[in-house]
Scaffold this motif. Structure first.
Motif, PDB file in Angstrom:
ATOM      1  N   MET A   1     162.668 -58.848  27.919  1.00 56.70           N
ATOM      2  CA  MET A   1     163.958 -58.309  28.314  1.00 56.70           C
ATOM      3  C   MET A   1     165.047 -59.177  27.673  1.00 56.70           C
ATOM      4  N   SER A   2     166.047 -58.539  27.108  1.00 53.95           N
ATOM      5  CA  SER A   2     167.123 -59.295  26.465  1.00 53.95           C
ATOM      6  C   SER A   2     168.011 -59.967  27.502  1.00 53.95           C
ATOM      7  N   ASN A   3     168.772 -60.921  27.017  1.00 51.12           N
ATOM      8  CA  ASN A   3     169.725 -61.620  27.863  1.00 51.12           C
ATOM      9  C   ASN A   3     170.658 -60.622  28.544  1.00 51.12           C
ATOM     10  N   GLN A   4     171.250 -59.703  27.774  1.00 50.55           N
ATOM     11  CA  GLN A   4     172.202 -58.749  28.344  1.00 50.55           C
ATOM     12  C   GLN A   4     171.539 -57.836  29.362  1.00 50.55           C
ATOM     13  N   ALA A   5     170.350 -57.348  29.062  1.00 53.37           N
ATOM     14  CA  ALA A   5     169.642 -56.481  30.002  1.00 53.37           C
ATOM     15  C   ALA A   5     169.316 -57.231  31.289  1.00 53.37           C
ATOM     16  N   HIS A   6     168.910 -58.463  31.142  1.00 55.00           N
ATOM     17  CA  HIS A   6     168.578 -59.278  32.313  1.00 55.00           C
ATOM     18  C   HIS A   6     169.835 -59.558  33.143  1.00 55.00           C
ATOM     19  N   LEU A   7     170.954 -59.827  32.474  1.00 48.64           N
ATOM     20  CA  LEU A   7     172.204 -60.065  33.201  1.00 48.64           C
ATOM     21  C   LEU A   7     172.703 -58.788  33.877  1.00 48.64           C
ATOM     22  N   LYS A   8     172.499 -57.633  33.243  1.00 45.95           N
ATOM     23  CA  LYS A   8     172.842 -56.362  33.899  1.00 45.95           C
ATOM     24  C   LYS A   8     172.037 -56.202  35.179  1.00 45.95           C
ATOM     25  N   GLN A   9     170.765 -56.545  35.112  1.00 47.92           N
ATOM     26  CA  GLN A   9     169.921 -56.487  36.298  1.00 47.92           C
ATOM     27  C   GLN A   9     170.461 -57.429  37.375  1.00 47.92           C
ATOM     28  N   ALA A  10     170.896 -58.606  36.968  1.00 43.20           N
ATOM     29  CA  ALA A  10     171.442 -59.573  37.921  1.00 43.20           C
ATOM     30  C   ALA A  10     172.712 -59.049  38.573  1.00 43.20           C
ATOM     31  N   VAL A  11     173.568 -58.394  37.799  1.00 38.92           N
ATOM     32  CA  VAL A  11     174.797 -57.816  38.361  1.00 38.92           C
ATOM     33  C   VAL A  11     174.435 -56.735  39.376  1.00 38.92           C
ATOM     34  N   THR A  12     173.490 -55.879  39.032  1.00 43.83           N
ATOM     35  CA  THR A  12     173.066 -54.816  39.947  1.00 43.83           C
ATOM     36  C   THR A  12     172.529 -55.408  41.250  1.00 43.83           C
ATOM     37  N   LEU A  13     171.746 -56.453  41.138  1.00 45.33           N
ATOM     38  CA  LEU A  13     171.219 -57.125  42.333  1.00 45.33           C
ATOM     39  C   LEU A  13     172.354 -57.697  43.187  1.00 45.33           C
ATOM     40  N   ALA A  14     173.318 -58.312  42.538  1.00 48.17           N
ATOM     41  CA  ALA A  14     174.453 -58.887  43.271  1.00 48.17           C
ATOM     42  C   ALA A  14     175.257 -57.789  43.965  1.00 48.17           C
ATOM     43  N   GLN A  15     175.480 -56.683  43.265  1.00 50.50           N
ATOM     44  CA  GLN A  15     176.219 -55.567  43.858  1.00 50.50           C
ATOM     45  C   GLN A  15     175.480 -54.989  45.061  1.00 50.50           C
ATOM     46  N   ALA A  16     174.161 -55.088  45.051  1.00 44.56           N
ATOM     47  CA  ALA A  16     173.349 -54.596  46.164  1.00 44.56           C
ATOM     48  C   ALA A  16     173.229 -55.622  47.291  1.00 44.56           C
ATOM     49  N   GLY A  17     173.814 -56.796  47.080  1.00 44.43           N
ATOM     50  CA  GLY A  17     173.796 -57.815  48.127  1.00 44.43           C
ATOM     51  C   GLY A  17     172.676 -58.829  48.020  1.00 44.43           C
ATOM     52  N   ASP A  18     171.910 -58.796  46.944  1.00 46.40           N
ATOM     53  CA  ASP A  18     170.812 -59.754  46.777  1.00 46.40           C
ATOM     54  C   ASP A  18     171.286 -60.928  45.922  1.00 46.40           C
ATOM     55  N   TRP A  19     172.100 -61.778  46.533  1.00 55.20           N
ATOM     56  CA  TRP A  19     172.693 -62.924  45.849  1.00 55.20           C
ATOM     57  C   TRP A  19     171.609 -63.836  45.279  1.00 55.20           C
ATOM     58  N   GLN A  20     170.584 -64.091  46.044  1.00 55.62           N
ATOM     59  CA  GLN A  20     169.564 -65.054  45.607  1.00 55.62           C
ATOM     60  C   GLN A  20     168.821 -64.584  44.362  1.00 55.62           C
ATOM     61  N   ALA A  21     168.408 -63.337  44.322  1.00 54.25           N
ATOM     62  CA  ALA A  21     167.690 -62.826  43.151  1.00 54.25           C
ATOM     63  C   ALA A  21     168.603 -62.827  41.931  1.00 54.25           C
ATOM     64  N   SER A  22     169.855 -62.448  42.133  1.00 49.79           N
ATOM     65  CA  SER A  22     170.824 -62.458  41.044  1.00 49.79           C
ATOM     66  C   SER A  22     171.035 -63.873  40.530  1.00 49.79           C
ATOM     67  N   HIS A  23     171.139 -64.809  41.427  1.00 48.01           N
ATOM     68  CA  HIS A  23     171.358 -66.212  41.068  1.00 48.01           C
ATOM     69  C   HIS A  23     170.197 -66.762  40.247  1.00 48.01           C
ATOM     70  N   LEU A  24     168.983 -66.389  40.610  1.00 51.17           N
ATOM     71  CA  LEU A  24     167.810 -66.859  39.854  1.00 51.17           C
ATOM     72  C   LEU A  24     167.878 -66.417  38.398  1.00 51.17           C
ATOM     73  N   ILE A  25     168.391 -65.226  38.164  1.00 54.78           N
ATOM     74  CA  ILE A  25     168.539 -64.737  36.791  1.00 54.78           C
ATOM     75  C   ILE A  25     169.692 -65.451  36.094  1.00 54.78           C
ATOM     76  N   ALA A  26     170.840 -65.493  36.728  1.00 55.69           N
ATOM     77  CA  ALA A  26     172.047 -66.066  36.101  1.00 55.69           C
ATOM     78  C   ALA A  26     171.832 -67.508  35.676  1.00 55.69           C
ATOM     79  N   GLN A  27     171.139 -68.269  36.469  1.00 52.44           N
ATOM     80  CA  GLN A  27     170.969 -69.690  36.147  1.00 52.44           C
ATOM     81  C   GLN A  27     170.008 -69.925  34.995  1.00 52.44           C
TER      82      GLN A  27
END
Length: 85
Positions: free
Chosen positions: A1-27
């Motif tokens: 998965m590309s960086n951008q695709a992975h970050l899009k997934q992280a944004v979607t997770l954050a928008q859904a309220g899953d801060w922790q899963a999003s954070h694991l990707i962003a870091q």
């Protein structure tokens, strides 16, 4: 998965309220957009100092740019990622 695709997934997770899963990707990334997302996630968490630290690594975004409207800021990150495709 590309960086951008992975970050899009992280944004979607954050928008859904899953801060922790999003954070694991962003870091996992160190580019300006990942740092922006990382900053917003810490803003959501209420960790102002850490959030401001990550904003300083974004290349121009500021903690105050969106105020407390983190959903609008997450949408702006998603828009940026979509435009970069």
């Amino acid at each position: 998965m590309s960086n951008q695709a992975h970050l899009k997934q992280a944004v979607t997770l954050a928008q859904a309220g899953d801060w922790q899963a999003s954070h694991l990707i962003a870091q996992d990334y160190t580019d300006a957009v990942a740092n922006w997302l990382h900053a917003v996630l810490h803003k959501i968490e209420g960790d102002t100092w850490n959030s401001q630290y990550w904003y300083a690594k974004t290349g121009g975004h500021q903690y105050e740019d969106y105020g407390s409207d983190t959903m609008a800021e997450l949408a702006a990150i998603a828009d940026w990622l979509d435009a970069a495709d």
